[in-house]
Each structure stands twice: as C-alpha cells, then as structure tokens.
Design a protein around this motif. Structure first.
Motif, PDB file in Angstrom:
ATOM      1  N   UNK A  49       0.834  -1.198   0.000  1.00  0.00           N
ATOM      2  CA  UNK A  49       0.000   0.000   0.000  1.00  0.00           C
ATOM      3  C   UNK A  49       0.876   1.258   0.000  1.00  0.00           C
ATOM      4  N   UNK A  50       0.678   2.124  -0.980  1.00  0.00           N
ATOM      5  CA  UNK A  50       1.441   3.378  -1.049  1.00  0.00           C
ATOM      6  C   UNK A  50       0.587   4.589  -0.739  1.00  0.00           C
ATOM      7  N   UNK A 149       7.356   2.495 -10.356  1.00  0.00           N
ATOM      8  CA  UNK A 149       6.006   2.161  -9.893  1.00  0.00           C
ATOM      9  C   UNK A 149       6.089   1.544  -8.500  1.00  0.00           C
ATOM     10  N   UNK A 150       5.221   2.003  -7.612  1.00  0.00           N
ATOM     11  CA  UNK A 150       5.292   1.558  -6.218  1.00  0.00           C
ATOM     12  C   UNK A 150       5.012   0.081  -6.065  1.00  0.00           C
ATOM     13  N   UNK A 151       4.031  -0.437  -6.797  1.00  0.00           N
ATOM     14  CA  UNK A 151       3.662  -1.853  -6.662  1.00  0.00           C
ATOM     15  C   UNK A 151       2.824  -2.269  -7.864  1.00  0.00           C
ATOM     16  N   UNK A 180       8.871   0.164 -19.525  1.00  0.00           N
ATOM     17  CA  UNK A 180       8.538  -0.617 -18.345  1.00  0.00           C
ATOM     18  C   UNK A 180       9.121   0.062 -17.109  1.00  0.00           C
ATOM     19  N   UNK A 181       8.379   0.072 -16.006  1.00  0.00           N
ATOM     20  CA  UNK A 181       8.881   0.751 -14.807  1.00  0.00           C
ATOM     21  C   UNK A 181       9.808  -0.128 -13.978  1.00  0.00           C
ATOM     22  N   UNK A 182      10.575   0.506 -13.117  1.00  0.00           N
ATOM     23  CA  UNK A 182      11.204  -0.195 -11.998  1.00  0.00           C
ATOM     24  C   UNK A 182      10.102  -0.404 -10.965  1.00  0.00           C
ATOM     25  N   UNK A 183       9.851  -1.655 -10.598  1.00  0.00           N
ATOM     26  CA  UNK A 183       8.796  -1.975  -9.646  1.00  0.00           C
ATOM     27  C   UNK A 183       9.411  -2.164  -8.263  1.00  0.00           C
ATOM     28  N   UNK A 184       8.851  -1.468  -7.272  1.00  0.00           N
ATOM     29  CA  UNK A 184       9.413  -1.481  -5.918  1.00  0.00           C
ATOM     30  C   UNK A 184       8.762  -2.536  -5.035  1.00  0.00           C
ATOM     31  N   UNK A 185       7.438  -2.632  -5.073  1.00  0.00           N
ATOM     32  CA  UNK A 185       6.711  -3.497  -4.155  1.00  0.00           C
ATOM     33  C   UNK A 185       6.749  -4.966  -4.532  1.00  0.00           C
ATOM     34  N   UNK A 186       6.237  -5.784  -3.610  1.00  0.00           N
ATOM     35  CA  UNK A 186       6.163  -7.226  -3.832  1.00  0.00           C
ATOM     36  C   UNK A 186       5.450  -7.538  -5.141  1.00  0.00           C
TER      37      UNK A 186
END
Length: 278
Positions: A49-50, A149-151, A180-186
C-alpha cells in the motif's frame, strides 16, 4: 531438518489477508504480535500500500487490537522514496499517487514538480487521477524521465468490491509510453531489501510471512529469506497447489493459522537455544 529451522532473528509480516481482512482482525493476529513483542523478536509490517502513511497504518492496526507503532510499518511508498533518494538525492519527481506517496518522497528529500521535465515519474495508486495528469506522465517518460512504480497490484479490495490498483494504472502508462517501470513493491525484492535494512537482520535469518504466494512468498524468496505461507487469506488448503504452480515458487513452510505460526516461531527458538547449549 527444514530450512525454516535455521536461526530466526527477524520477521517481515504482510498485512491484508495475513493479519486482517478489511477492518476485521484475523483470529490469532493479536496473540501473534503480543508474543513477538514479548520475546523481543524484531519485525516489520510490510505492505504494498502506497496511499497512506506508516502512522495511519499503525493506527488502523491498533484500532483492531493489533499493537503497532509507525516505526513497525514499512510501505511501498517509503521504499520507493528510499530507492529514488539512493539513485539521485534531491531528484525532481512527478507523482501520480496519493498522500502517503507524496509525503514519503518529500521526507526523503525529493522535489515534487508538476510543470517541468522531472528526473522521475513515480506512480502508485491514485483514486482521483485525471486524464490530463496521465497524459503529462506519458510525455515526461517519453522525454526521458525514469519511470518507477510503487507496486504491481492490479486490483484492490474496497467496501464496494475490487477496484483497479496501481498495476492497472501502470498498464496504461506502459502501453502509452512504451517503457517498463522499476517496480518497488512485492514481488520485487526491492521492498524486502529496504525492509531488511530497517530491520537490521540478515536475509538468511529472516522469515517473510504472508498469504499470497505470487507476491509475499515470491518477494521473500527473491530477497533470500525463508518464506512462510499462512492460509488466512487469499491462499487456502483447496487452492494452494494451484497458486503454487501459477507463481512458480513454493514456500518453505505452510501454517494453517496464526496460532500455528506462533508455535513454529517458538519451536524454532527453542530448538536453536538447545543447539547453542550443546
């Protein structure tokens, strides 16, 4: 001996589906956290959750009778802000997201901007997003801004049922920008690595606990942790093999309930205590 019998020094614990459903506490969640606090085992609540701050998440848990402080909570917004601060301190950022993400970025020293080409476009869940802001984000990404992107969650639970999540918004941005984004979350390991640094425990001594094989378990394994699946939410006895096959990974241990997990922790600590005495 099971891999999860290695020395346990810390826990990374998922929230929705693991400790609660919506606003309802899952049976045993309060007993689990009380026990962990009693034995002084370090832990972090880790959430994709962001949209909200760690303080708000802790308040929600406390209201359900689950002891929590803001310092116990690690959100994808905080990990995203930490990632950008590491990559480019003081970077300019265009945000598609809510207050939790904006606040985390500002606290990390990022400069939020709307009207100039930013260093980064950062995107999370945004339930009041406009077409104009989406169009601006696409222009910035196509002009060279790094996309984070956060998740990747496609859907979120709400009082009205499932609604589009950050991953659904991201699908639109990716299609339009071609990036394509760098994805941070699970299931990315970035959120887990960030949480491990806050926890101060090595990955091989940490258990990641969650109810979702494709996100929680996959992220824990990607970070080199031991992964413990609890059958309290998305995954249950009837679908565990189906979800395991779909995710392409398997948890190190499965617990039916949170009380079972509490017993697994106690057994691990007891076994390792006897080994040290020997």
């Amino acid at each position: 001996m099971s891999e999860t019998n290695a020395r346990l020094r810390g826990l990374l614990i998922d929230l929705d589906g693991t400790l609660y459903h919506g606003t309802s506490r899952i049976d045993g969640a309060d007993r689990l956290i009380a026990y962990i606090n009693e034995i002084k085992l370090p832990y972090q609540f880790v959430t994709n959750n962001s949209s909200t701050s760690a303080e708000e998440v802790a308040g929600r848990l406390s209201a359900m009778g689950i002891p929590a402080q803001a310092s116990d909570v690690c959100t994808s917004a905080q990990a995203t802000a930490g990632y950008i601060a590491d990559q480019a301190p003081g970077a300019s950022v265009f945000v598609i997201g809510e207050v939790g993400l904006r606040s985390a970025l500002q606290e990390a020293g990022c400069r939020l901007t709307d009207d100039e080409q930013p260093d980064f476009v950062v995107q999370g869940i945004d339930r009041s997003m406009s077409y104009e802001r989406m169009a601006r984000a696409v222009r910035y990404i196509r002009a060279g801004a790094a996309y984070v992107m956060t998740n990747p969650d496609l859907l979120l639970p709400s009082s009205d049922g499932l609604i589009p999540g950050a991953g659904s918004i991201g699908a639109m941005l990716q299609a339009a920008s071609g990036e394509k984004p760098v994805v941070i979350g699970k299931p990315s390991s970035i959120l887990m690595d960030y949480s491990l640094r806050r926890l101060g425990v090595h990955h091989e001594e940490t258990w990641v606990v969650g109810d979702n094989i494709a996100t929680d378990i996959a992220a824990g394994l990607a970070a080199g942790c031991k992964a413990v699946l609890v059958l309290t939410g998305l995954t249950h006895a009837d679908n565990v093999e189906q979800f395991t096959a779909a995710a392409g990974c398997r948890p190190d241990r499965i617990c039916n309930t949170l009380d079972d997990l509490r017993q697994e922790i106690a057994s691990n600590l007891s076994a390792n205590s006897m080994c040290r005495e020997d």
